[in-house]
Design an enzyme around this catalytic site. Structure first.
Site, PDB file in Angstrom:
ATOM      1  N   GLU A 160     -11.646   2.610   5.080  1.00 36.18           N
ATOM      2  CA  GLU A 160     -10.647   3.046   6.055  1.00 36.18           C
ATOM      3  C   GLU A 160     -10.795   4.547   6.269  1.00 36.18           C
ATOM      4  O   GLU A 160     -10.028   5.352   5.759  1.00 36.18           O
ATOM      5  CB  GLU A 160      -9.235   2.698   5.570  1.00 36.18           C
ATOM      6  CG  GLU A 160      -8.208   2.924   6.661  1.00 36.18           C
ATOM      7  CD  GLU A 160      -6.807   2.558   6.241  1.00 36.18           C
ATOM      8  OE1 GLU A 160      -6.123   1.919   7.048  1.00 36.18           O
ATOM      9  OE2 GLU A 160      -6.397   2.910   5.113  1.00 36.18           O
TER      10      GLU A 160
ATOM     11  N   GLU B 128       0.825  -1.203   0.000  1.00 39.65           N
ATOM     12  CA  GLU B 128       0.000   0.000   0.000  1.00 39.65           C
ATOM     13  C   GLU B 128       0.859   1.252   0.000  1.00 39.65           C
ATOM     14  O   GLU B 128       1.555   1.531   0.969  1.00 39.65           O
ATOM     15  CB  GLU B 128      -0.904   0.037   1.234  1.00 39.65           C
ATOM     16  CG  GLU B 128      -1.758   1.287   1.297  1.00 39.65           C
ATOM     17  CD  GLU B 128      -2.569   1.421   2.561  1.00 39.65           C
ATOM     18  OE1 GLU B 128      -3.456   2.296   2.575  1.00 39.65           O
ATOM     19  OE2 GLU B 128      -2.328   0.689   3.535  1.00 39.65           O
TER      20      GLU B 128
END
Length: 179
Positions: free
Chosen positions: A146, A47
């Protein structure tokens, strides 16, 4: 699937001065990790995290950098975890980035920019458009939320009910036409 962290540029160190050494170490570590994960039939996810707001020292910052590293590592069980919040902050151009990096994507995460709240909160991103683009590209994976909800969990997921209803679906995800 497991998120494989890239590490942080050491305090007091110039990012450009250590970039080559950090990339070499990261690639070696990823190959080792990918081999271990393959024994368990697992996918490792890289990520990119923005270094403008979230973490100025995080090593992996853009999808372009992640794609180049994935190519150098050369392991099929390593994929891109594309967090649209970070991608928008670092590069914008989400449609092009989703299309370009789609073959590498193993997971998508979302949050509105700049507040990092629910997709229907005020901000830069048009999530109905993004979700339709993901569908048109054939994305069948999960979308991780998120974000920092403004209220409790049910209130924080209200945007999803509204989105489903706009698509002719009930909150369970089943089509009204099917009933």
């Amino acid at each position: 699937r497991i998120h494989v962290m890239a590490g942080r540029v050491p305090l007091g160190t110039d990012r450009a001065a250590v970039a080559g050494e950090m990339e070499t170490t990261f690639i070696e570590n990823l190959r080792y990790t990918a081999d271990l994960l393959s024994q368990e039939d697992m996918i490792g996810l890289l990520e990119p995290i923005n270094n403008r707001i979230t973490d100025p020292r995080y090593y992996l910052n853009t999808p372009h950098q992640a794609a180049a590293i994935l190519e150098k590592v050369g392991r099929p069980n390593l994929k891109l975890q594309l967090d649209l919040f970070h991608c928008q902050i670092m590069d914008g151009n989400l449609s092009q980035n989703l299309e370009t990096y789609f073959p590498l994507i193993g997971h998508i995460q979302i949050a509105q920019v700049p507040g990092r709240h629910e997709p229907d909160s005020p901000g830069e991103l048009n999530f109905p458009y993004i979700f339709e683009l993901l569908e048109s590209l054939g994305y069948t994976g999960y979308v991780g939320c998120e974000y920092a909800p403004k209220g409790d969990t049910l209130e924080g997921l209200g945007w999803l009910r509204s989105y489903w209803e706009s698509r002719g679906l009930q909150h369970s995800g089943t089509s009204k036409a099917a009933k």
